[in-house]
Design a protein around this motif. Structure first.
Motif, PDB file in Angstrom:
ATOM      1  N   ARG A  60       0.838  -1.086   0.228  1.00  0.00           N
ATOM      2  CA  ARG A  60      -0.113   0.070   0.157  1.00  0.00           C
ATOM      3  C   ARG A  60       0.776   1.118  -0.111  1.00  0.00           C
ATOM      4  NH1 ARG A  60      -5.575  -0.198   1.066  1.00  0.00           N
ATOM      5  NH2 ARG A  60      -5.640   1.934   1.712  1.00  0.00           N
ATOM      6  N   GLU A  64       1.227   4.121  -2.881  1.00  0.00           N
ATOM      7  CA  GLU A  64       0.877   5.394  -2.637  1.00  0.00           C
ATOM      8  C   GLU A  64       2.153   6.419  -3.347  1.00  0.00           C
ATOM      9  OE1 GLU A  64       0.339   5.867   1.530  1.00  0.00           O
ATOM     10  OE2 GLU A  64      -1.771   5.082   1.240  1.00  0.00           O
ATOM     11  N   ASP A  69      -3.760   3.515  -6.766  1.00  0.00           N
ATOM     12  CA  ASP A  69      -4.621   3.468  -5.899  1.00  0.00           C
ATOM     13  C   ASP A  69      -4.361   2.325  -4.765  1.00  0.00           C
ATOM     14  OD1 ASP A  69      -6.853   3.060  -4.246  1.00  0.00           O
ATOM     15  OD2 ASP A  69      -8.373   2.857  -5.831  1.00  0.00           O
ATOM     16  N   PHE A  72      -6.728  -0.725  -4.652  1.00  0.00           N
ATOM     17  CA  PHE A  72      -6.415  -1.553  -5.858  1.00  0.00           C
ATOM     18  C   PHE A  72      -5.503  -2.242  -5.363  1.00  0.00           C
ATOM     19  CE2 PHE A  72      -4.132  -2.626  -9.840  1.00  0.00           C
ATOM     20  CZ  PHE A  72      -5.089  -3.456 -10.141  1.00  0.00           C
TER      21      PHE A  72
END
Length: 96
Positions: A60, A64, A69, A72
């Motif tokens: 994640r 970023e 996303d 996603f």
């Protein structure tokens, strides 16, 4: 350059990236198959929820940083993890 030529250029680049993704996933699954065989041989559980959570958090963050996303990226990784666990369970059952 016409719009069709530009579209063809974009699509060619997308096709190349898709090929990289497939080859990269194949290499990843070769490694996770080896992990599954090792876990089965050592009687280790197919799933490692703590590692999975660390990986999700790490990916994640990477998403970023890359402008992707994170939700996603997490969905994609969850799909991959589920498939890996399925393979590990098959190894543990002597089917791998």
């Amino acid at each position: 350059m016409s719009a069709n030529d530009e579209l063809d250029r974009y699509r060619s680049s997308i096709d190349n990236i898709d090929a990289v993704l497939i080859h990269t996933l194949a290499e990843r699954f070769k490694l996770t198959q080896a992990v599954g065989a090792l876990k089965a041989a050592e009687g280790m559980p197919a799933s490692d929820p703590a590692r999975e959570q660390r990986q999700i958090a790490r990916l994640r963050r990477l998403a970023e940083e890359s402008g992707l996303d994170p939700a996603f990226a997490e969905k994609f990784l969850n799909f991959v993890i589920a498939e890996v666990i399925h393979h590990h369970e098959r190894h543990a059952a002597g089917q791998g």
